[in-house]
Scaffold this motif. Structure first.
Motif, PDB file in Angstrom:
ATOM      1  N   UNK A  18      -9.072   7.131  -1.358  1.00 19.89           N
ATOM      2  CA  UNK A  18     -10.009   7.421  -0.262  1.00 19.89           C
ATOM      3  C   UNK A  18      -9.272   7.776   1.019  1.00 19.89           C
ATOM      4  N   UNK A  19      -9.917   8.624   1.857  1.00 30.54           N
ATOM      5  CA  UNK A  19      -9.370   9.045   3.148  1.00 30.54           C
ATOM      6  C   UNK A  19     -10.300   8.573   4.264  1.00 30.54           C
ATOM      7  N   UNK A  20      -9.731   8.220   5.389  1.00 27.09           N
ATOM      8  CA  UNK A  20     -10.555   7.780   6.524  1.00 27.09           C
ATOM      9  C   UNK A  20     -11.509   8.904   6.925  1.00 27.09           C
ATOM     10  N   UNK A  21     -12.750   8.523   7.162  1.00 29.54           N
ATOM     11  CA  UNK A  21     -13.776   9.515   7.507  1.00 29.54           C
ATOM     12  C   UNK A  21     -13.871   9.751   9.009  1.00 29.54           C
ATOM     13  N   UNK A  22     -13.140   8.959   9.776  1.00 30.11           N
ATOM     14  CA  UNK A  22     -13.083   9.145  11.232  1.00 30.11           C
ATOM     15  C   UNK A  22     -11.624   8.954  11.666  1.00 30.11           C
ATOM     16  N   UNK A  39       0.824  -1.196   0.000  1.00 38.89           N
ATOM     17  CA  UNK A  39       0.000   0.000   0.000  1.00 38.89           C
ATOM     18  C   UNK A  39       0.864   1.255   0.000  1.00 38.89           C
ATOM     19  N   UNK A  40       0.504   2.200  -0.839  1.00 44.30           N
ATOM     20  CA  UNK A  40       1.165   3.519  -0.825  1.00 44.30           C
ATOM     21  C   UNK A  40       0.210   4.464  -0.119  1.00 44.30           C
ATOM     22  N   UNK A  41       0.540   4.810   1.112  1.00 50.82           N
ATOM     23  CA  UNK A  41      -0.385   5.604   1.924  1.00 50.82           C
ATOM     24  C   UNK A  41       0.272   6.887   2.426  1.00 50.82           C
ATOM     25  N   UNK A  42      -0.590   7.800   2.850  1.00 52.04           N
ATOM     26  CA  UNK A  42      -0.165   9.023   3.545  1.00 52.04           C
ATOM     27  C   UNK A  42      -0.958   9.119   4.838  1.00 52.04           C
ATOM     28  N   UNK A  43      -0.377   9.783   5.818  1.00 52.25           N
ATOM     29  CA  UNK A  43      -1.158  10.003   7.049  1.00 52.25           C
ATOM     30  C   UNK A  43      -0.753  11.315   7.690  1.00 52.25           C
ATOM     31  N   UNK A  44      -1.650  11.801   8.501  1.00 50.19           N
ATOM     32  CA  UNK A  44      -1.391  12.983   9.322  1.00 50.19           C
ATOM     33  C   UNK A  44      -1.584  12.543  10.760  1.00 50.19           C
ATOM     34  N   UNK A  46      -3.338  -0.598  10.272  1.00 51.53           N
ATOM     35  CA  UNK A  46      -3.483  -1.574   9.185  1.00 51.53           C
ATOM     36  C   UNK A  46      -4.943  -1.859   8.879  1.00 51.53           C
ATOM     37  N   UNK A  47      -5.718  -2.074   9.937  1.00 53.79           N
ATOM     38  CA  UNK A  47      -7.128  -2.414   9.756  1.00 53.79           C
ATOM     39  C   UNK A  47      -7.888  -1.297   9.055  1.00 53.79           C
ATOM     40  N   UNK A  48      -7.569  -0.055   9.382  1.00 54.79           N
ATOM     41  CA  UNK A  48      -8.233   1.076   8.736  1.00 54.79           C
ATOM     42  C   UNK A  48      -7.754   1.220   7.285  1.00 54.79           C
ATOM     43  N   UNK A  49      -6.452   0.973   7.070  1.00 59.78           N
ATOM     44  CA  UNK A  49      -5.853   1.142   5.742  1.00 59.78           C
ATOM     45  C   UNK A  49      -6.450   0.192   4.712  1.00 59.78           C
ATOM     46  N   UNK A  50      -6.553  -1.082   5.073  1.00 53.65           N
ATOM     47  CA  UNK A  50      -6.993  -2.079   4.089  1.00 53.65           C
ATOM     48  C   UNK A  50      -8.481  -1.956   3.741  1.00 53.65           C
ATOM     49  N   UNK A  51      -9.206  -1.176   4.509  1.00 55.15           N
ATOM     50  CA  UNK A  51     -10.624  -0.966   4.212  1.00 55.15           C
ATOM     51  C   UNK A  51     -10.841   0.169   3.204  1.00 55.15           C
ATOM     52  N   UNK A  52      -9.779   0.944   2.965  1.00 55.93           N
ATOM     53  CA  UNK A  52      -9.909   2.085   2.066  1.00 55.93           C
ATOM     54  C   UNK A  52      -9.791   1.666   0.604  1.00 55.93           C
ATOM     55  N   UNK A  53     -10.469   2.380  -0.262  1.00 56.29           N
ATOM     56  CA  UNK A  53     -10.282   2.231  -1.693  1.00 56.29           C
ATOM     57  C   UNK A  53      -9.229   3.234  -2.146  1.00 56.29           C
ATOM     58  N   UNK A  54      -8.673   2.987  -3.305  1.00 58.23           N
ATOM     59  CA  UNK A  54      -7.635   3.869  -3.834  1.00 58.23           C
ATOM     60  C   UNK A  54      -8.150   5.306  -3.926  1.00 58.23           C
ATOM     61  N   UNK A 102      -4.676   9.344  13.847  1.00 56.00           N
ATOM     62  CA  UNK A 102      -4.269   9.380  12.446  1.00 56.00           C
ATOM     63  C   UNK A 102      -5.423   9.737  11.519  1.00 56.00           C
ATOM     64  N   UNK A 103      -5.073  10.480  10.473  1.00 52.09           N
ATOM     65  CA  UNK A 103      -5.954  10.655   9.321  1.00 52.09           C
ATOM     66  C   UNK A 103      -5.185   9.998   8.177  1.00 52.09           C
ATOM     67  N   UNK A 104      -5.787   8.991   7.543  1.00 52.90           N
ATOM     68  CA  UNK A 104      -5.062   8.164   6.573  1.00 52.90           C
ATOM     69  C   UNK A 104      -5.676   8.296   5.182  1.00 52.90           C
TER      70      UNK A 104
END
Length: 259
Positions: free
Chosen positions: A201-205, A132-137, A191-199, A214-216
């Protein structure tokens, strides 16, 4: 007749002396320096990965001669009889003997091709699948994370917010970029939050972990890019050999009766 006897005797003596002299590289203060020392030094260099060519023979000869000169002077001063020298010699003897033991054990228990393959398969199993290529704050408080999510919904740029507000010193300066990684590389909550995202997409919570909130955002997904066996075979063999030697030492220590 007698005046011809001396050259005959000299020739006879010389005929026996030549082979003996040929075994020495020099005679220092009356003491022969055997060629075997040059050969031993060359073998030692070769063993350490520095093959000795013909151009180095002269240097090795000078080296053993110089050592002989220094040794004679040290012995003349009685340094070889000092307690400190004897202690150092014993420590050196122990180190050399242990090195020979480990080298002998390595020969008797080499790493097999099957062991290398099994270790590689284990590596592939643990690191295969998706990357996964991800970003987070990362922020300290949940309210901060919620405010960032709200800002993103209004059109805020993820990278700019990460540079300004993220508490992660590694990724923050790069706009929150975490590069490619297996999901298992992160803490479970992440990890659990990351794998639920679509390409895209950003976490809504906000996502809570031991590091904070984290905001991922998931930028991309791909199959894991793993090296071929041929590319990592030397490293795997070296790692397994170290493990074997460590186990050998551990077993010896465990069987020893120490009182």
């Amino acid at each position: 007749m007698k005046r011809y006897a001396l050259p005959a005797v000299s020739a006879l003596v010389l005929s026996f002396a030549l082979p003996v002299f040929a075994q020495n590289v020099a005679i220092v203060n009356g003491k022969p320096v055997p060629k075997a020392r040059v050969d031993a030094l060359a073998a030692q260099l070769a063993k350490s990965g520095r093959p000795v060519g013909a151009e180095m023979e002269g240097q090795l000869k000078e080296e053993v001669i110089t050592r002989e000169i220094f040794m004679q002077e040290a012995q003349k001063r009685g340094l070889d009889a000092s307690d400190d020298f004897k202690t150092q010699m014993e420590l050196a003897r122990q180190a050399l003997l242990i090195r020979e033991l480990l080298a002998d054990q390595q020969k008797k228990s080499p790493v097999s091709e099957a062991e290398i393959q099994a270790e590689y398969d284990k590596f592939v199993s643990a690191n295969g699948g998706k990357e996964y290529r991800a970003r987070h704050i990362l922020v300290e408080k949940e309210d901060e994370a919620k405010a960032i999510i709200a800002s993103l919904k209004k059109g805020g740029k993820f990278e700019d917010i990460a540079k300004k507000q993220s508490k992660d010193p590694g990724s923050g300066a790069n706009g929150g970029d975490l590069d490619w990684a297996n999901a298992a590389s992160y803490v479970p909550e992440f990890s659990q939050a990351l794998i639920k995202l679509n390409k895209g997409q950003t976490t809504q919570a906000p996502v809570k972990s031991q590091f904070g909130w984290h905001v991922i955002r998931l930028d991309d997904v791909r199959q894991a890019q793993l090296p071929k066996l041929e590319d990592v075979k030397p490293q795997i063999a070296e790692q397994l050999q170290r493990q074997k030697l460590a186990k050998f030492q551990e077993d010896l220590r465990g069987k020893a009766k120490v009182e």
